[in-house]
Design a protein around this motif. Structure first.
Motif, PDB file in Angstrom:
ATOM      1  N   SER A   1       5.181   2.180   7.606  1.00  0.00           N
ATOM      2  CA  SER A   1       5.466   3.223   6.591  1.00  0.00           C
ATOM      3  C   SER A   1       6.641   4.114   7.001  1.00  0.00           C
ATOM      4  O   SER A   1       7.037   4.152   8.166  1.00  0.00           O
ATOM      5  CB  SER A   1       4.245   4.092   6.289  1.00  0.00           C
TER       6      SER A   1
ATOM      7  N   VAL B   1       2.051  -2.763   8.277  1.00  0.00           N
ATOM      8  CA  VAL B   1       3.277  -1.989   8.104  1.00  0.00           C
ATOM      9  C   VAL B   1       3.196  -0.699   8.919  1.00  0.00           C
ATOM     10  O   VAL B   1       2.133  -0.346   9.462  1.00  0.00           O
ATOM     11  CB  VAL B   1       3.542  -1.663   6.608  1.00  0.00           C
TER      12      VAL B   1
ATOM     13  N   GLY C   1      15.613  -3.352   6.079  1.00  0.00           N
ATOM     14  CA  GLY C   1      15.902  -4.523   5.247  1.00  0.00           C
ATOM     15  C   GLY C   1      16.324  -4.134   3.833  1.00  0.00           C
ATOM     16  O   GLY C   1      17.159  -4.800   3.221  1.00  0.00           O
TER      17      GLY C   1
ATOM     18  N   ARG D   1       6.631   4.630  16.252  1.00  0.00           N
ATOM     19  CA  ARG D   1       5.846   3.958  15.209  1.00  0.00           C
ATOM     20  C   ARG D   1       5.537   2.516  15.584  1.00  0.00           C
ATOM     21  O   ARG D   1       4.412   2.039  15.465  1.00  0.00           O
ATOM     22  CB  ARG D   1       6.714   3.894  13.948  1.00  0.00           C
ATOM     23  N   TYR D   2       6.563   1.812  16.039  1.00  0.00           N
ATOM     24  CA  TYR D   2       6.369   0.396  16.361  1.00  0.00           C
ATOM     25  C   TYR D   2       5.590   0.213  17.663  1.00  0.00           C
ATOM     26  O   TYR D   2       4.873  -0.769  17.819  1.00  0.00           O
ATOM     27  CB  TYR D   2       7.704  -0.356  16.360  1.00  0.00           C
TER      28      TYR D   2
ATOM     29  N   ALA E   1       5.829  -6.711   7.687  1.00  0.00           N
ATOM     30  CA  ALA E   1       7.020  -6.416   6.887  1.00  0.00           C
ATOM     31  C   ALA E   1       7.761  -5.294   7.576  1.00  0.00           C
ATOM     32  O   ALA E   1       7.215  -4.224   7.756  1.00  0.00           O
ATOM     33  CB  ALA E   1       6.620  -5.997   5.472  1.00  0.00           C
ATOM     34  N   GLY E   2       8.971  -5.521   7.943  1.00  0.00           N
ATOM     35  CA  GLY E   2       9.760  -4.501   8.641  1.00  0.00           C
ATOM     36  C   GLY E   2      10.837  -5.211   9.420  1.00  0.00           C
ATOM     37  O   GLY E   2      10.536  -5.974  10.340  1.00  0.00           O
TER      38      GLY E   2
ATOM     39  N   GLY F   1      10.977  -3.797  14.562  1.00  0.00           N
ATOM     40  CA  GLY F   1      10.086  -4.456  13.604  1.00  0.00           C
ATOM     41  C   GLY F   1      10.000  -5.946  13.890  1.00  0.00           C
ATOM     42  O   GLY F   1       8.904  -6.540  13.910  1.00  0.00           O
TER      43      GLY F   1
ATOM     44  N   ASN G   1      13.341  -9.274   3.046  1.00  0.00           N
ATOM     45  CA  ASN G   1      14.077  -8.987   1.819  1.00  0.00           C
ATOM     46  C   ASN G   1      15.454  -9.633   1.813  1.00  0.00           C
ATOM     47  O   ASN G   1      16.450  -8.973   1.553  1.00  0.00           O
ATOM     48  CB  ASN G   1      14.174  -7.494   1.508  1.00  0.00           C
TER      49      ASN G   1
ATOM     50  N   SER H   1      13.838  -4.099  11.051  1.00  0.00           N
ATOM     51  CA  SER H   1      14.720  -3.557  12.093  1.00  0.00           C
ATOM     52  C   SER H   1      14.437  -4.292  13.403  1.00  0.00           C
ATOM     53  O   SER H   1      13.485  -5.082  13.484  1.00  0.00           O
ATOM     54  CB  SER H   1      14.441  -2.062  12.266  1.00  0.00           C
TER      55      SER H   1
ATOM     56  N   SER I   1      14.762   5.126   6.462  1.00  0.00           N
ATOM     57  CA  SER I   1      14.214   4.266   5.416  1.00  0.00           C
ATOM     58  C   SER I   1      14.089   2.834   5.945  1.00  0.00           C
ATOM     59  O   SER I   1      14.377   2.558   7.097  1.00  0.00           O
ATOM     60  CB  SER I   1      15.116   4.317   4.191  1.00  0.00           C
ATOM     61  N   THR I   2      13.647   1.933   5.071  1.00  0.00           N
ATOM     62  CA  THR I   2      13.408   0.551   5.470  1.00  0.00           C
ATOM     63  C   THR I   2      14.731  -0.172   5.698  1.00  0.00           C
ATOM     64  O   THR I   2      15.561  -0.278   4.786  1.00  0.00           O
ATOM     65  CB  THR I   2      12.611  -0.157   4.358  1.00  0.00           C
TER      66      THR I   2
ATOM     67  N   TRP J   1       3.685  11.319   3.304  1.00  0.00           N
ATOM     68  CA  TRP J   1       2.437  10.561   3.510  1.00  0.00           C
ATOM     69  C   TRP J   1       1.813  10.954   4.839  1.00  0.00           C
ATOM     70  O   TRP J   1       0.606  11.167   4.940  1.00  0.00           O
ATOM     71  CB  TRP J   1       2.688   9.057   3.517  1.00  0.00           C
TER      72      TRP J   1
ATOM     73  N   HIS K   1      14.784  -6.162  -3.749  1.00  0.00           N
ATOM     74  CA  HIS K   1      14.651  -7.617  -3.619  1.00  0.00           C
ATOM     75  C   HIS K   1      15.533  -8.331  -4.641  1.00  0.00           C
ATOM     76  O   HIS K   1      15.925  -7.782  -5.657  1.00  0.00           O
ATOM     77  CB  HIS K   1      13.185  -8.032  -3.783  1.00  0.00           C
TER      78      HIS K   1
ATOM     79  N   ASP L   1       0.824  -1.206   0.000  1.00  0.00           N
ATOM     80  CA  ASP L   1       0.000   0.000   0.000  1.00  0.00           C
ATOM     81  C   ASP L   1       0.855   1.251   0.000  1.00  0.00           C
ATOM     82  O   ASP L   1       1.709   1.431   0.869  1.00  0.00           O
ATOM     83  CB  ASP L   1      -0.924   0.022   1.221  1.00  0.00           C
TER      84      ASP L   1
HETATM   85  C1  LIG Z   1       9.234  -6.164   2.326  1.00  0.00           C
HETATM   86  C2  LIG Z   1       8.637  -4.894   2.855  1.00  0.00           C
HETATM   87  C3  LIG Z   1       7.441  -4.403   2.316  1.00  0.00           C
HETATM   88  C4  LIG Z   1       6.873  -3.212   2.801  1.00  0.00           C
HETATM   89  N1  LIG Z   1       5.718  -2.748   2.252  1.00  0.00           N
HETATM   90  C5  LIG Z   1       5.197  -1.563   2.679  1.00  0.00           C
HETATM   91  C6  LIG Z   1       4.017  -1.030   2.077  1.00  0.00           C
HETATM   92  O1  LIG Z   1       3.437  -1.606   1.154  1.00  0.00           O
HETATM   93  N2  LIG Z   1       3.542   0.160   2.526  1.00  0.00           N
HETATM   94  C7  LIG Z   1       4.135   0.852   3.547  1.00  0.00           C
HETATM   95  O2  LIG Z   1       3.641   1.908   3.905  1.00  0.00           O
HETATM   96  N3  LIG Z   1       5.269   0.365   4.136  1.00  0.00           N
HETATM   97  C8  LIG Z   1       5.813  -0.804   3.722  1.00  0.00           C
HETATM   98  N4  LIG Z   1       6.951  -1.288   4.315  1.00  0.00           N
HETATM   99  C9  LIG Z   1       7.590  -0.447   5.337  1.00  0.00           C
HETATM  100  C10 LIG Z   1       7.572  -1.004   6.762  1.00  0.00           C
HETATM  101  O3  LIG Z   1       6.305  -1.100   7.299  1.00  0.00           O
HETATM  102  C11 LIG Z   1       8.401  -0.143   7.707  1.00  0.00           C
HETATM  103  O4  LIG Z   1       7.791   1.100   7.912  1.00  0.00           O
HETATM  104  C12 LIG Z   1       9.761   0.121   7.156  1.00  0.00           C
HETATM  105  O5  LIG Z   1      10.276  -1.051   6.619  1.00  0.00           O
HETATM  106  C13 LIG Z   1      10.701   0.667   8.231  1.00  0.00           C
HETATM  107  O6  LIG Z   1      10.829  -0.212   9.300  1.00  0.00           O
HETATM  108  P1  LIG Z   1      11.974  -1.308   9.392  1.00  0.00           P
HETATM  109  O7  LIG Z   1      13.255  -0.591   9.264  1.00  0.00           O
HETATM  110  O8  LIG Z   1      11.711  -2.003  10.658  1.00  0.00           O
HETATM  111  O9  LIG Z   1      11.853  -2.247   8.220  1.00  0.00           O
HETATM  112  C14 LIG Z   1       7.517  -2.490   3.851  1.00  0.00           C
HETATM  113  C15 LIG Z   1       8.702  -3.003   4.385  1.00  0.00           C
HETATM  114  C16 LIG Z   1       9.254  -4.178   3.921  1.00  0.00           C
HETATM  115  C17 LIG Z   1      10.520  -4.687   4.529  1.00  0.00           C
END
Ligand SMILES: Cc1cc2nc3c(=O)[nH]c(=O)nc-3n(C[C@H](O)[C@H](O)[C@H](O)COP(=O)(O)O)c2cc1C
Length: 437
Positions: free
Chosen positions: A130, A128, A335, A150-151, A213-214, A219, A233, A216, A332-333, A135, A367, A61
């Motif tokens: 985000s 998730v 993974g 957030r978490y 999905a997340g 996460g 990922n 860290s 940022s994400t 946004w 990926h 999303d």
């Molecule tokens: C494989 C994957 C898919 C994700 N898909 C979405 C998504 O569709 N929409 C969204 O708002 N965030 C998405 N995220 C973001 C996560 O919810 C999270 O906010 C972001 O990864 C940061 O946290 P992290 O560092 O713990 O991964 C995705 C993350 C991962 C790893």
């Protein structure tokens, strides 16, 4: 994981995960319905995935966009799309991504319970958090919450939706009529106040599957408490093993069994009858992409902010922090960052162009990309399967409808012959399909 016989294949149905040259390629190869109705490709892909016995379709999303005018891309919101796809398919799981940072839990519990009801127990929730400030500014926030907050919010959010979903039951009364009862939850927490009860009847699976999905630390902690499947990922088998170990430790700390939550990495396959044909597909798609324009975007999405003279210069890996040092703090994400970092480290001499290709242009974000023949691909999937670290793959095709149909025709029969993929639909409620693996 040891007891699992078959790979799960989920189809990621977002156009944003296609190769950035896919639209021009599909135009030239007679594929793809009119994009003005962006549900139509989702519908065609969903039906093809069902023919190929996929476990589920996954829709990410994008809860907003950035800039003005914003670049193209206007897919329908996932839960809404699945309301339609639920009635066009019979057993395909429908896993909708939604952000715990932007919804209210009662709203979302109600929407997802409705999809679960409409699909007779095939709904899933990819929870998730985000990452985007732009946004967040659509949802009455000045900026996005920091990762820890957030978490925390996501944890409380998932406590609430689970309680609302679980405090429902079906009773058959004296007249043999099914009646639905639900109870208040009286939740008062740091972020939300929710009285309940939920006003949607339970489906045959009781409640939607929860995926996460997340990657860290925070996460993984949320996944260990709530998730029944995780979208990861891992770009290498080693990374898949490392993630499995980390998730298992967190699961055990929560009193859940190691291996009880399947980890499903994303995978972008470039395929052909021969490897040369697959390489040609990638080349034809690459030709449609203005790499110079894309490079800065590709780097910024990983928080990598540096200048380069030429796109064909080697990528300066030594200028970006090691993932471990930014694990809990990067915006940022995590993974994605880790996957990209590892990929660059494993490909010495990779140029800025190569990194742009890997991280953005060639689809599926960071990926893993596989380029090879159908037979080589089946060998590769069999190796990952034999390792026992993953439950399957979230497939993202470089081209949209064309890619899925080709996969179903060519790869699915080979996987069935190899004995690592079911040869018939999985008709169980979605949660049961992922349970205990
Ligand atoms: C494989 C994957 C898919 C994700 N898909 C979405 C998504 O569709 N929409 C969204 O708002 N965030 C998405 N995220 C973001 C996560 O919810 C999270 O906010 C972001 O990864 C940061 O946290 P992290 O560092 O713990 O991964 C995705 C993350 C991962 C790893």
């Amino acid at each position: 994981m040891a007891g699992q016989r078959y790979l799960h294949l989920n189809l990621v149905g977002n156009e944003i995960n296609n190769h950035q040259g896919a639209l021009a390629y599909e135009r030239d190869h007679g594929g793809g319905p009119d994009r003005q109705n962006a549900y139509l490709p989702i519908s065609e892909m969903g039906k093809a995935a069902e023919e190929g016995y996929f476990t589920a379709m996954f829709l990410g999303d994008i809860a907003g966009t950035a800039g003005s005018p914003a670049p193209d891309g206007g897919p329908p919101e996932p839960i809404t799309a699945f309301a339609a796809l639920a009635r066009e398919t019979s057993y395909l799981g429908l896993i909708a991504t939604a952000s715990c940072s932007f919804y209210d839990p009662y709203n979302l519990a109600r929407l997802l319970a409705s999809i679960d009801q409409i699909s007779d127990g095939r709904a899933g929730f990819n929870a998730v958090t985000s990452v985007s400030d732009e946004w967040a500014q659509n949802y009455s926030m000045e900026a996005h919450l920091d990762r820890i907050t957030r978490y925390k919010r996501a944890d409380e959010f998932l406590d609430i939706v689970t309680a609302l979903w679980e405090k429902r039951e079906v009773r058959i009364d004296a007249d043999q009529i099914k009646r639905f009862y639900s109870e208040q939850i009286n939740h008062r927490g740091d972020f939300f106040q929710v009285l309940g009860p939920l006003n949607v009847a339970p489906s045959p699976q009781g409640r939607p599957l929860i995926a996460q999905a997340g990657g860290s630390g925070p996460g993984i902690a949320v996944a260990a408490k709530h998730a029944e499947m995780v979208f990861t990922n891992a770009t290498t088998r080693q990374q898949a093993a490392d993630y499995r170990a980390e998730l298992d430790a967190a699961l055990v700390a929560r009193g859940r069994a190691a291996g009880s939550v399947p980890a499903i990495p994303g995978l972008v396959p470039y395929l052909g009858k021969t490897r040369a044909e697959a390489e040609e597909l990638m080349r034809a798609l690459d030709e449609n992409v203005p790499y110079e324009l894309y490079a800065p975007f590709a780097l910024v999405q990983f928080g990598l902010d540096f200048t380069f003279d030429s796109i064909d210069d080697p990528f300066p890996l030594d200028q970006i922090p090691h993932p471990e040092t930014v694990k809990d703090t990067i915006k940022s994400t995590y993974g994605n960052y880790l996957g990209l970092y590892n990929w660059i480290a494993e490909n010495p001499g990779a140029t800025v162009r190569d990194v742009t290709a890997q991280s953005l242009a060639r689809g599926g974000a960071q990926h893993r990309k596989f380029v090879g023949s159908y037979d080589e691909f089946v060998d590769d999937l069999a190796l990952w399967h034999a390792d026992g670290q993953i439950g399957g793959f979230n497939l993202m095709f470089p081209t949209n409808v064309i890619g899925v149909r080709d996969f179903v025709a060519e790869v699915v029969p080979r996987l069935i012959d190899r004995g690592i993929y079911r040869g018939k639909p999985d008709t169980r409620p979605l949660r049961e399909r992922f349970a205990g693996e």
